[in-house]
Design an enzyme around this catalytic site. Sequence first.
Site: not given
Length: 566
Positions: A106, A385, A425, A450-451, A471-472
């Site tokens: 990340r 993403t 984010d 993050s998701s 998809g956020g």
Amino acid sequence: MRHLAWLALLPVLALAQGEVREPEAATGRIEQQKVVGSKLMMATANPLASEAGFAMLRQGGSAVDAVIAAEMVLTLVEPQSSGLGGGAFMLLWDQDKQRMQTLDARETAPKADTPELFMEDGKPMDFFKALVGGRSVGVPGLVKGFWEAHQHYGKLPWAKLFEPAIKLAKDGFEVSPRLAELVRMEMNPGLKSSATAKDYFFPHGQPLKAGTLLKNPALAKTMEAIAKAGPKAFYEGELAEALVKTVRGHATNPGQMTLADLKDYQPVWRDVVCGPYRQYQVCSAPPPAGGLVVVQQLGILNKLPALANWDVPAIHRFTQASRLAFADRNLYEGDPAFVEVPMAAMLDDSYLTRRSGLIGDADQPAVAGELAPRALTKSPELPSTSHLVAIDKDGNAVSMTASIEMGFGSTLMVGGFLLNNELTDFNFGAKDEQGRWVANRVQGGKRPRSSMAPSMVLYQGQLQGLIGSPGGSRIINYVTRTLVNVIDGGMDIQDAIAMPNVTNRNDYTALEKGTVAEDWVEGLKARGHDVRLIDLNSGLQGFWRLPDGRWQGGADPRREGKVLAE
């Protein structure tokens, strides 16, 4: 089931910072064949990327080799979603050691960034003002993450993994309908204000057209340098200097990244987060990734009867379990190097039992459990993403989600690739109304929450499935919904991926418009749901082991993904 409608509109995503369009709408539905293999499996969001990864597998490469080669091609052919300028979470299964672990690549905030990064006159900045330019760019983690994974699990030479992407960048590739449509829609307002990006995506002032042969010699040069010298070619030297100059030199929204920030970046190995669901064990990437929410939501549902029929009662329970998990997420989760995340307490069996008992008929915002004093935090986290899955001949597997955040990222372009806007984010506001610090505030060196939730499923200790999605913040529901459809509903992986999406992030219940989900509206409203029919454009890729030991692959028909198997 009625067919999914063409998804060309951009739905509205309500955020704390204002109303923001949700990017990455699909341009149509791809008919996906059901693909089965016994030893080699590869699936990505683009056929050219799948072919590059599969070629590595056929040459004796590892699953890690395959996803590296595929992601390099995605940098070129799907630049709006992921690439060299972003980061990733990689979940790895070592068949020989019977071990699973996560590599966190990340992005991080530059060390000079403070909690006031996105504040202006005492208030959170407008999202798009924060987005475009250098302020939103985090230190990219993909290249060092890939190098680290290859050092441990690679089989083919590092340089070989770049060959397919370099060739395509030099010779050209056909622009896909999806990329052309997203450029035409100008869904990122900064795309035309960044000179380099404008020249690339709007040649002669016109948006790229599907089928156009597009070359990227700058990216070929960048990849040749990384192939030869490894991550040093990215994090030091000429390219690093150009990256920092671009970030810091933006005319209206400069960032604070330094050469030291780039040189000092390090990926992090983490233990996976796991929990039971029916007879299976579901594992995913832990904070700052979104896998804890996946495991917790499934843990709550595991206390209830199986959702065998995907109908209104089942969807009600699914969305209410999601509310409860998201309530905890928004209060407690952040970068574990900066905030203590009460993971054990959130997955405690008695706690999950108590949370499941809160599911009733009324659709009201859920309240987080009292696990630790913390301030509520919310961040935009938009859905641009890509997800990749691979299995090699030795049974090793990778489930990886990579991103540059919003479609086309910050719109800054260096070395032929786009730079991320992952710092958006973070929570824009640093404290709540009581003056308490939020877990996901900006801090120098910190990873934004993050998701992204690359996940794997075990059955009696053996790998049973791999899944993940873009998809956020909706990624979490896309992954959990698919697993429920496979495990409880008995669907094969391709049919489960294609099922209508349903999400609830402790706000409203979103149903995928143009699908059979429209038949559920009145039933859910009768149970108190605030129901909205919108485009829910996942990009799921997954594999599931069949009873005879072979693997079936699934690719999301909402995007351009492709499964290859042997």
